[in-house]
Structure formats: C-alpha cells, structure tokens
Design a protein around this motif. Structure first.
Motif, PDB file in Angstrom:
ATOM      1  N   ARG A 131       0.823  -1.207   0.000  1.00  0.00           N
ATOM      2  CA  ARG A 131       0.000   0.000   0.000  1.00  0.00           C
ATOM      3  C   ARG A 131       0.861   1.263   0.000  1.00  0.00           C
ATOM      4  O   ARG A 131       1.997   1.248   0.458  1.00  0.00           O
ATOM      5  CB  ARG A 131      -0.906   0.004   1.239  1.00  0.00           C
ATOM      6  N   ARG A 159       2.642   4.707   0.956  1.00  0.00           N
ATOM      7  CA  ARG A 159       3.133   5.337   2.178  1.00  0.00           C
ATOM      8  C   ARG A 159       3.145   4.368   3.353  1.00  0.00           C
ATOM      9  O   ARG A 159       2.765   4.718   4.470  1.00  0.00           O
ATOM     10  CB  ARG A 159       2.320   6.586   2.511  1.00  0.00           C
ATOM     11  N   THR A 160       3.578   3.146   3.086  1.00  0.00           N
ATOM     12  CA  THR A 160       3.736   2.155   4.145  1.00  0.00           C
ATOM     13  C   THR A 160       5.114   1.514   4.028  1.00  0.00           C
ATOM     14  O   THR A 160       5.767   1.602   2.987  1.00  0.00           O
ATOM     15  CB  THR A 160       2.672   1.039   4.073  1.00  0.00           C
ATOM     16  N   HIS A 172       6.496  -2.168   4.158  1.00  0.00           N
ATOM     17  CA  HIS A 172       6.031  -3.550   4.044  1.00  0.00           C
ATOM     18  C   HIS A 172       7.263  -4.451   4.063  1.00  0.00           C
ATOM     19  O   HIS A 172       8.142  -4.336   3.210  1.00  0.00           O
ATOM     20  CB  HIS A 172       5.254  -3.727   2.741  1.00  0.00           C
ATOM     21  N   GLU A 221       6.816   8.988   6.353  1.00  0.00           N
ATOM     22  CA  GLU A 221       5.874   9.924   6.954  1.00  0.00           C
ATOM     23  C   GLU A 221       6.023  11.343   6.416  1.00  0.00           C
ATOM     24  O   GLU A 221       5.033  12.053   6.218  1.00  0.00           O
ATOM     25  CB  GLU A 221       6.055   9.913   8.470  1.00  0.00           C
ATOM     26  N   THR A 267       7.075   4.847  -0.371  1.00  0.00           N
ATOM     27  CA  THR A 267       6.595   3.509  -0.047  1.00  0.00           C
ATOM     28  C   THR A 267       7.805   2.597  -0.034  1.00  0.00           C
ATOM     29  O   THR A 267       8.627   2.632  -0.946  1.00  0.00           O
ATOM     30  CB  THR A 267       5.578   3.021  -1.095  1.00  0.00           C
ATOM     31  N   SER A 306       7.584  -1.719  10.586  1.00  0.00           N
ATOM     32  CA  SER A 306       6.714  -2.222   9.512  1.00  0.00           C
ATOM     33  C   SER A 306       5.244  -1.966   9.814  1.00  0.00           C
ATOM     34  O   SER A 306       4.777  -2.154  10.940  1.00  0.00           O
ATOM     35  CB  SER A 306       6.932  -3.726   9.306  1.00  0.00           C
ATOM     36  N   HIS A 307       4.523  -1.563   8.788  1.00  0.00           N
ATOM     37  CA  HIS A 307       3.067  -1.492   8.884  1.00  0.00           C
ATOM     38  C   HIS A 307       2.446  -2.853   8.589  1.00  0.00           C
ATOM     39  O   HIS A 307       1.408  -3.207   9.159  1.00  0.00           O
ATOM     40  CB  HIS A 307       2.524  -0.466   7.885  1.00  0.00           C
ATOM     41  N   ARG A 308       3.102  -3.598   7.693  1.00  0.00           N
ATOM     42  CA  ARG A 308       2.601  -4.914   7.317  1.00  0.00           C
ATOM     43  C   ARG A 308       3.791  -5.819   7.024  1.00  0.00           C
ATOM     44  O   ARG A 308       4.837  -5.369   6.550  1.00  0.00           O
ATOM     45  CB  ARG A 308       1.686  -4.824   6.100  1.00  0.00           C
ATOM     46  N   THR A 356      -0.079  -7.561  10.514  1.00  0.00           N
ATOM     47  CA  THR A 356       0.714  -6.589  11.248  1.00  0.00           C
ATOM     48  C   THR A 356       1.870  -7.329  11.936  1.00  0.00           C
ATOM     49  O   THR A 356       1.839  -8.562  12.079  1.00  0.00           O
ATOM     50  CB  THR A 356      -0.136  -5.888  12.306  1.00  0.00           C
TER      51      THR A 356
END
Length: 249
Positions: A25, A27-28, A30, A191, A196, A211-213, A227
C-alpha cells in the motif's frame, strides 16, 4: 503501489517462488521476511526485473512491468539496494550518489560525473546530510566502514527521487546505533516524504519496530501476512522462522 499476483519462478526443477501474491500500500513500510532460501530476494529480483518470472503478474504504480528492463524502473520512480554492496569503491562518496541521480543528468557514466547541475549537486549534498555522510563527501567509498557504505548505497538509491524504495537487507551487519539511525530515517522517508518501502530483512528488531505490514515466506510461498504483532503470534511463523523466544519477546 506494488501488486504481485500469483508469481511463480522456476529454476529447472526448483520452485524458487511459488504462487505468491501480495499488495504493498502507498506510504507504508512492508517487510518480506522468512528463513534463508525462502524466496525473498528472488521475489525482489522479479519485481525489479532482474529475473523474468515463469508465470504471474507484477504491477508497479498500476503498470504491468513484465515487458520492462531493470533500467526502465528508475524513470518510473523505483529504486533498490542490494543484499551485497554494489558501490563504485574507487569513486568518492559524492560521486557515487551523483551516479544515482543519473535520471536527472542523462548520458553515460562519464557524462553523469562531468555534468553537475547546481540543483542536482544540492540534492546530493542534502541526501548526504540526511544519511550522516556529509563529512565524508570527498572520501573514497571503499574507505568507509561497512555501516557507512550501507548508508551510502541508500543515499544513492534516494538520489533518483523515488516513489518506491526496495531495500534488500539494509540492516544486515549494522550495529545497534546504526540500526536506530536507519529506523528513524525510514520512518521519516515514509511519513514526511511520502515514500513507499518494501524491504527484505532478517533483523527482527527493525522489522517489528517500523513495519506497517509483514509478509512471511517459506519454501517460496507465503505462509502468513499481517501486522507485526499478528505475524509474531502466528504458529506457522513461529515454527518456520521466529521461534518461541522471538515470538514472546
């Protein structure tokens, strides 16, 4: 930003990546994790077009990249680093990052080093400040210690002003202080700058912190995704990779 759909890559009878699907996704951060030989770097090499998949589809920024060459990705805004350092050891720190800005300079290697528009030089100097290498700008890349060489490779990737950053084990071999600096920089890039990030990493301290994911691979296939907290508790992940001690850390 990145869509991988039913990706498979075979080397003869070896299935290196097995029907892998994932979505990164905007701005994450991963993370792609798993044991050695799980297929993580091979997946990276398919996304960055170093390898041609046996089957499946990869979209980057909404575009099917199956017909592109590796060098075609940089103008789209995709940059990557490598598991093994790929620096020009005989060139200066500044020159290494200047080469990364080739999208904005054009021409071959010699032309890139000779053509130094003020805006590009300013961009390169700013990047050296951000990664903590400003005082080493005129040092040979080969003279830097390993941690600084890692940050130099990251600065060179950032020089193309990417929208997507592919990082292959950026924390490998770094000390705790250097990992902390990398943690802060990556969070800032996402941020503040809106990047990404897809990273392959074995340093769980970093993965779980930023990590976001997280997608977990084993034997070329995805065995879990979620998560950091979710994958840490997943029994398949604990058995295949993290172990009980890391799962409860």
């Amino acid at each position: 930003m990145i869509e991988v759909e039913n990706l498979t890559l075979r080397f003869g009878g070896l299935v290196a990546v097995n029907d892998l699907s994932l979505v990164v996704r905007p701005r994450t951060i991963h993370a792609l994790i798993g044991p050695n030989g799980a297929g993580k770097s091979t997946t990276f090499n398919c996304i960055s077009r170093l390898y041609r998949p046996t089957s499946g589809r990869i979209r980057v920024l909404g575009r099917d990249v199956s017909g592109l060459r590796p060098q075609d990705l940089a103008p789209l805004g995709v940059a990557r680093t490598f598991q093994n350092l790929e620096l020009f050891g005989g060139l200066s720190v500044l020159e290494n990052v200047l080469i990364g800005a080739h999208v904005h300079c054009g021409g071959g290697l010699r032309e890139r080093l000779a053509a130094r528009p003020p805006a590009v030089i300013g961009h390169v100097e700013h990047l050296l400040e951000r990664v903590g290498l400003a005082e080493f700008r005129h040092a040979q890349a080969s003279a830097l210690d390993f941690g600084r060489q890692k940050m130099l490779e990251l600065a060179r990737a950032l020089a193309i002003r990417p929208r997507i950053l592919l990082l292959d084990e950026p924390a490998a071999g770094l000390r705790n202080r250097e990992i902390g600096a990398l943690d802060r920089l990556l969070n800032e890039l996402v941020e503040r700058d809106g990047l990404t990030v897809l990273l392959v990493e074995h340093v769980m301290q970093l993965v779980m912190a930023i990590s976001h994911r997280v997608t977990v691979m084993n034997f070329g296939a995805r065995i879990a995704e979620g998560t950091p907290a979710e994958v840490r508790r997943d029994p398949l992940v604990v058995e295949a990779y993290l172990g009980q001690e890391a799962a409860h850390a």
